[in-house]
Design a protein around this motif. Structure first.
Motif, PDB file in Angstrom:
ATOM      1  N   PRO A  82       4.112  14.453 -26.820  1.00 53.07           N
ATOM      2  CA  PRO A  82       5.029  13.880 -25.835  1.00 53.07           C
ATOM      3  C   PRO A  82       6.369  13.429 -26.428  1.00 53.07           C
ATOM      4  O   PRO A  82       7.388  13.545 -25.775  1.00 53.07           O
ATOM      5  N   ALA A  83       6.365  12.942 -27.666  1.00 56.06           N
ATOM      6  CA  ALA A  83       7.612  12.457 -28.257  1.00 56.06           C
ATOM      7  C   ALA A  83       8.579  13.612 -28.531  1.00 56.06           C
ATOM      8  O   ALA A  83       9.779  13.505 -28.259  1.00 56.06           O
ATOM      9  N   ARG A  84       8.064  14.703 -29.038  1.00 55.25           N
ATOM     10  CA  ARG A  84       8.936  15.860 -29.286  1.00 55.25           C
ATOM     11  C   ARG A  84       9.483  16.411 -27.969  1.00 55.25           C
ATOM     12  O   ARG A  84      10.629  16.843 -27.889  1.00 55.25           O
ATOM     13  N   TYR A  85       8.651  16.391 -26.955  1.00 54.80           N
ATOM     14  CA  TYR A  85       9.081  16.839 -25.636  1.00 54.80           C
ATOM     15  C   TYR A  85      10.204  15.945 -25.111  1.00 54.80           C
ATOM     16  O   TYR A  85      11.174  16.436 -24.517  1.00 54.80           O
ATOM     17  N   PHE A  86      10.094  14.648 -25.330  1.00 52.60           N
ATOM     18  CA  PHE A  86      11.142  13.714 -24.921  1.00 52.60           C
ATOM     19  C   PHE A  86      12.477  14.092 -25.558  1.00 52.60           C
ATOM     20  O   PHE A  86      13.493  14.211 -24.870  1.00 52.60           O
ATOM     21  N   ILE A 102      18.157  19.467 -23.948  1.00 50.23           N
ATOM     22  CA  ILE A 102      18.327  20.470 -22.894  1.00 50.23           C
ATOM     23  C   ILE A 102      19.154  19.919 -21.744  1.00 50.23           C
ATOM     24  O   ILE A 102      20.003  20.616 -21.176  1.00 50.23           O
ATOM     25  N   MET A 103      18.934  18.669 -21.405  1.00 49.15           N
ATOM     26  CA  MET A 103      19.660  18.027 -20.311  1.00 49.15           C
ATOM     27  C   MET A 103      21.174  18.154 -20.513  1.00 49.15           C
ATOM     28  O   MET A 103      21.921  18.400 -19.571  1.00 49.15           O
ATOM     29  N   GLN A 104      21.616  18.038 -21.732  1.00 48.19           N
ATOM     30  CA  GLN A 104      23.050  18.074 -22.012  1.00 48.19           C
ATOM     31  C   GLN A 104      23.604  19.479 -22.141  1.00 48.19           C
ATOM     32  O   GLN A 104      24.807  19.689 -22.031  1.00 48.19           O
ATOM     33  N   GLU A 105      22.731  20.438 -22.381  1.00 54.89           N
ATOM     34  CA  GLU A 105      23.192  21.817 -22.531  1.00 54.89           C
ATOM     35  C   GLU A 105      23.273  22.555 -21.199  1.00 54.89           C
ATOM     36  O   GLU A 105      23.800  23.648 -21.140  1.00 54.89           O
ATOM     37  N   ARG A 112       3.220   4.802 -27.762  1.00 52.77           N
ATOM     38  CA  ARG A 112       3.274   5.615 -28.976  1.00 52.77           C
ATOM     39  C   ARG A 112       4.619   5.512 -29.694  1.00 52.77           C
ATOM     40  O   ARG A 112       5.273   6.532 -29.958  1.00 52.77           O
ATOM     41  N   PRO A 113       5.049   4.332 -30.024  1.00 54.07           N
ATOM     42  CA  PRO A 113       6.373   4.195 -30.639  1.00 54.07           C
ATOM     43  C   PRO A 113       6.496   4.934 -31.977  1.00 54.07           C
ATOM     44  O   PRO A 113       7.563   5.453 -32.294  1.00 54.07           O
ATOM     45  N   ASN A 114       5.421   4.991 -32.732  1.00 54.67           N
ATOM     46  CA  ASN A 114       5.483   5.686 -34.026  1.00 54.67           C
ATOM     47  C   ASN A 114       5.753   7.172 -33.859  1.00 54.67           C
ATOM     48  O   ASN A 114       6.426   7.781 -34.697  1.00 54.67           O
ATOM     49  N   GLU A 115       5.230   7.753 -32.794  1.00 54.34           N
ATOM     50  CA  GLU A 115       5.474   9.177 -32.550  1.00 54.34           C
ATOM     51  C   GLU A 115       6.946   9.449 -32.276  1.00 54.34           C
ATOM     52  O   GLU A 115       7.468  10.495 -32.659  1.00 54.34           O
ATOM     53  N   LEU A 116       7.607   8.529 -31.596  1.00 55.70           N
ATOM     54  CA  LEU A 116       9.049   8.686 -31.362  1.00 55.70           C
ATOM     55  C   LEU A 116       9.807   8.736 -32.681  1.00 55.70           C
ATOM     56  O   LEU A 116      10.701   9.560 -32.859  1.00 55.70           O
ATOM     57  N   THR A 117       9.442   7.852 -33.590  1.00 54.28           N
ATOM     58  CA  THR A 117      10.107   7.803 -34.894  1.00 54.28           C
ATOM     59  C   THR A 117       9.847   9.073 -35.685  1.00 54.28           C
ATOM     60  O   THR A 117      10.777   9.667 -36.255  1.00 54.28           O
ATOM     61  N   ILE A 118       8.610   9.504 -35.719  1.00 51.97           N
ATOM     62  CA  ILE A 118       8.244  10.718 -36.471  1.00 51.97           C
ATOM     63  C   ILE A 118       8.994  11.931 -35.916  1.00 51.97           C
ATOM     64  O   ILE A 118       9.544  12.736 -36.673  1.00 51.97           O
ATOM     65  N   ALA A 119       9.013  12.052 -34.587  1.00 49.80           N
ATOM     66  CA  ALA A 119       9.702  13.185 -33.967  1.00 49.80           C
ATOM     67  C   ALA A 119      11.211  13.114 -34.206  1.00 49.80           C
ATOM     68  O   ALA A 119      11.872  14.134 -34.384  1.00 49.80           O
ATOM     69  N   TRP A 120      11.767  11.901 -34.240  1.00 46.88           N
ATOM     70  CA  TRP A 120      13.204  11.724 -34.507  1.00 46.88           C
ATOM     71  C   TRP A 120      13.554  12.197 -35.917  1.00 46.88           C
ATOM     72  O   TRP A 120      14.530  12.913 -36.112  1.00 46.88           O
ATOM     73  N   VAL A 121      12.753  11.809 -36.866  1.00 48.19           N
ATOM     74  CA  VAL A 121      12.991  12.210 -38.254  1.00 48.19           C
ATOM     75  C   VAL A 121      12.869  13.728 -38.386  1.00 48.19           C
ATOM     76  O   VAL A 121      13.705  14.374 -39.027  1.00 48.19           O
TER      77      VAL A 121
END
Length: 86
Positions: free
Chosen positions: A1-5, A11-14, A41-50
């Motif tokens: 879900p985090a990568r999808y976010f 995509i929204m901006q493109e 799942r806050p850690n997943e957001l961080t991992i996907a951001w990195v």
């Protein structure tokens, strides 16, 4: 879900302006996803951001812009996100 976010933010901006309704839908979905991910799942957001930054810096720039759009009126989410994303 985090990568999808992060993907939805990019995509929204493109999308071209003829996709105005779809862009609004993407933005609403991103806001809902962010809220859920920050709570569950806050850690997943961080991992996907990195991972996003390692893959493509341009995408990370788009993601930053997208986050700013979503957080314009959501100080509660802004505070939570600032604790996990540098």
């Amino acid at each position: 879900p985090a990568r999808y976010f992060w993907h939805k933010l990019i995509i929204m901006q493109e999308r071209s302006s003829i996709w105005k309704i779809k862009i609004q839908k993407d933005r609403a979905q991103c806001e809902q996803l962010l809220e859920a991910l920050l709570d569950l799942r806050p850690n997943e957001l961080t991992i996907a951001w990195v991972a996003l930054g390692k893959k493509n810096k341009k995408w990370q720039t788009y993601a930053n812009k997208g986050v700013k759009l979503i957080l314009e009126k959501r100080d509660d989410l802004k505070q939570k996100l600032s604790k996990i994303i540098p």
